[in-house]
Scaffold this motif. Sequence first.
Motif, PDB file in Angstrom:
ATOM      1  N   THR A  35      65.978  32.448  29.291  1.00 49.17           N
ATOM      2  CA  THR A  35      66.165  31.852  30.622  1.00 49.17           C
ATOM      3  C   THR A  35      64.879  31.731  31.204  1.00 49.17           C
ATOM      4  OG1 THR A  35      68.496  32.805  30.642  1.00 49.17           O
ATOM      5  CG2 THR A  35      67.294  31.966  32.672  1.00 49.17           C
ATOM      6  N   LEU A  36      64.661  30.460  31.609  1.00 49.81           N
ATOM      7  CA  LEU A  36      63.370  30.067  32.234  1.00 49.81           C
ATOM      8  C   LEU A  36      63.504  29.797  33.598  1.00 49.81           C
ATOM      9  CD1 LEU A  36      63.034  29.369  29.260  1.00 49.81           C
ATOM     10  CD2 LEU A  36      61.205  27.790  29.589  1.00 49.81           C
ATOM     11  N   ALA A  37      62.913  30.538  34.282  1.00 49.95           N
ATOM     12  CA  ALA A  37      63.081  30.225  35.976  1.00 49.95           C
ATOM     13  C   ALA A  37      61.774  29.695  36.429  1.00 49.95           C
ATOM     14  CB  ALA A  37      63.409  31.639  36.769  1.00 49.95           C
ATOM     15  N   PHE A  38      61.858  28.664  37.278  1.00 45.60           N
ATOM     16  CA  PHE A  38      60.760  27.818  37.866  1.00 45.60           C
ATOM     17  C   PHE A  38      60.934  28.236  39.389  1.00 45.60           C
ATOM     18  CE2 PHE A  38      60.844  25.855  33.823  1.00 45.60           C
ATOM     19  CZ  PHE A  38      59.717  25.336  33.676  1.00 45.60           C
ATOM     20  N   ILE A  39      60.023  28.981  39.839  1.00 48.58           N
ATOM     21  CA  ILE A  39      59.855  29.099  41.465  1.00 48.58           C
ATOM     22  C   ILE A  39      59.033  28.077  42.142  1.00 48.58           C
ATOM     23  CG2 ILE A  39      59.346  30.643  43.208  1.00 48.58           C
ATOM     24  CD1 ILE A  39      61.400  31.490  41.299  1.00 48.58           C
TER      25      ILE A  39
END
Length: 294
Positions: free
Chosen positions: A6-10
């Motif tokens: 899972t890739l999270a972009f802040i």
Amino acid sequence: MFEDLTLAFIGGGNMGEAMIHGLIKKNMVDPQQIIASEPRTERGEELAERYGVRFTTDNVEATTEADLLVLAVKPQVLEDVLPEIRSGARNCSLVLSIVAGVPIRAIADGLANPYVVRAMPNTPARIGQGISVWAATPEVPEDQRKLAQALLQALGQEIYVRDEDYLNMATALSGTGPAYVFLFMEAMIDAGVHMGFSRYVAEQLVIQTMRGSVEYAAASGEHPAVLRNQVTSPGGTSAEAIYHLEKGNLRTVVARAIWAAYQRSVGLGGGRKVSRLAGRHPDQNGDDEGDESD
């Protein structure tokens, strides 16, 4: 490579979107593997609709679910973001920061996570034609470095460096570089209009001239000075134009602008201004006047 991650972009700004676009366009991830955290609801909904990614306004929620965390916020807000996401980020297998000027160690310490890569991409990444310079903490294992490299290749070319200070230099040269090119293009277009071309025709002429010149330079492998000499006949129009550009100190102005951008990048990361370039500050003429080291 990114299966089951899972890739999270802040941050869902231009560079964050460019990376999301590149990953999905190249089928490197399924859109539902990506969480975009964006404080503006309308912007987050736009990303979700355009790319099919998940969206939240809660940085903590996004970070807690992430295996791989991408920091794509403005440097001015990072000091508020780091404490907020610290508890979730410490469990991420990799943190990739594209925050201008902020040192790797500040990210690693702020998130209590030693597995940090810092990169400086540029805006042509939005069409897959960017170039990114990146560095990593010594703790980042080889497999995670390959993940970071693959992420950056979704934006175009990438160059790995061992010395992190090269990222501040890259910020000034390639990161900010498109702005210099666009300004020069704008000046050429305005000159074309002044001579009598319609703005539409002047834009066509300048854009294709820029595009063709860059492609020709890349294909030829020659130094730009050699290419310039090839099109500069004695007493000709190119010689006349270049005379006036040199008389106006174009090279000096460009060097000072890039130096100023470099200093600003260092300053954004809380570092001291650098007072020398190749042993001499660009404003110095043999004395210490203009030295900003104090």
